[in-house]
Design a protein around this motif. Structure first.
Motif, PDB file in Angstrom:
ATOM      1  N   LEU A  44      15.114  32.579   7.760  1.00  0.00           N
ATOM      2  CA  LEU A  44      14.889  33.890   7.762  1.00  0.00           C
ATOM      3  C   LEU A  44      15.280  34.370   9.338  1.00  0.00           C
ATOM      4  O   LEU A  44      14.380  33.746  10.346  1.00  0.00           O
ATOM      5  N   THR A  45      16.046  35.258   9.544  1.00  0.00           N
ATOM      6  CA  THR A  45      16.618  35.626  10.859  1.00  0.00           C
ATOM      7  C   THR A  45      15.746  36.414  11.505  1.00  0.00           C
ATOM      8  O   THR A  45      15.336  37.615  11.103  1.00  0.00           O
ATOM      9  N   LEU A  46      15.161  36.199  12.763  1.00  0.00           N
ATOM     10  CA  LEU A  46      14.395  37.218  13.449  1.00  0.00           C
ATOM     11  C   LEU A  46      15.218  37.680  14.597  1.00  0.00           C
ATOM     12  O   LEU A  46      14.862  39.207  14.764  1.00  0.00           O
ATOM     13  N   ALA A  47      15.915  37.587  15.047  1.00  0.00           N
ATOM     14  CA  ALA A  47      16.932  38.178  16.120  1.00  0.00           C
ATOM     15  C   ALA A  47      18.452  37.217  16.162  1.00  0.00           C
ATOM     16  O   ALA A  47      18.143  35.929  15.869  1.00  0.00           O
ATOM     17  N   PHE A  48      19.338  38.000  15.869  1.00  0.00           N
ATOM     18  CA  PHE A  48      20.733  37.619  15.988  1.00  0.00           C
ATOM     19  C   PHE A  48      21.320  37.806  17.290  1.00  0.00           C
ATOM     20  O   PHE A  48      21.602  38.695  17.787  1.00  0.00           O
ATOM     21  N   LEU A  49      21.520  36.849  18.037  1.00  0.00           N
ATOM     22  CA  LEU A  49      22.017  36.670  19.497  1.00  0.00           C
ATOM     23  C   LEU A  49      23.576  36.831  19.463  1.00  0.00           C
ATOM     24  O   LEU A  49      24.340  37.384  20.243  1.00  0.00           O
ATOM     25  N   GLY A  50      24.254  36.110  18.435  1.00  0.00           N
ATOM     26  CA  GLY A  50      25.704  35.949  18.536  1.00  0.00           C
ATOM     27  C   GLY A  50      26.176  35.212  19.822  1.00  0.00           C
ATOM     28  O   GLY A  50      25.443  34.269  20.298  1.00  0.00           O
TER      29      GLY A  50
END
Ligand code: ATP
Ligand code: MG
Length: 176
Positions: A44-50
């Motif tokens: 489950l992604t919380l924050a995507f920095l890339g």
């Protein structure tokens, strides 16, 4: 000039193997012509920095370690289908406050440090199937409870057509 080394990063809740196994089993049955996510990739992604400068990793790990949060009890009590990105997902019909608080704190610390991430509002979900045409009637979804006692910083590495996720570090909740 040489380009700085980067890593494709995101923060996520990472299910244990048993929960990943259950989710993957349902995903396989529900996939139809879609692409079931591989068991070991479910999260489950919380924050995507890339793509992020690798030199920032120590700072990112330190700010994540300073996040204070309570263990999260997340009911995975529903599945859904999003047409815009053709995914089948599962999640909680009511997002627990512990999870919203973790995401808010983590994102606030990233912002304060000037670390870029995708600012789209958080909509908690676990992607189960990609390239799906819709939600199948069967198999029925059996609700599960996810007890998450930590979150993780993850690196996403693509080798040819296959994405592999590497858990770089886990950050535990306050002792509950
Ligand atoms: P692929 O892109 O090859 O389909 P993937 O999406 O699983 O594979 P990544 O693109 O590295 O792998 O994404 C890692 C995680 O971050 C996934 O959960 C993905 O849904 C999520 N994600 C990717 N891009 C974004 C974005 N722009 N905003 C929010 N979350 C994102
Ligand atoms: Mg992607």
């Amino acid at each position: 000039m040489e380009r700085a080394a980067t890593e494709r990063l995101f923060f996520a809740l990472w299910p244990d193997g048993a929960l990943q196994g259950r989710l993957a089993a349902w995903a396989k049955l529900a996939a139809g012509r879609g692409r079931a996510m591989r068991r070991e990739n479910l999260h489950l992604t919380l924050a995507f920095l890339g793509d992020t400068e690798a030199a920032l990793l120590p700072e990112i790990k330190a700010l994540a370690a300073s996040v204070q949060f309570d263990p999260i009890r997340l009911p995975l009590d529903r599945v859904g289908y999003w047409k815009h990105n053709r995914i089948i997902w599962c999640g909680a019909s009511e997002e627990p406050q512990t999870l919203s608080a973790l995401v808010a704190d983590l994102r606030a610390r990233l912002s304060a440090a000037g670390i870029r991430y995708d600012p789209k509002p958080f909509v908690s979900h676990v992607t189960l199937v990609r390239d799906a045409a819709g939600l199948p009637e069967a198999p029925a979804w059996a609700p599960l409870i996810w007890e998450a006692a930590d979150f993780a910083l993850v690196g996403s590495v693509r080798v040819e057509a296959r994405v592999t996720y590497q858990l770089l570090q886990r950050f535990p909740a306050k002792a509950g």
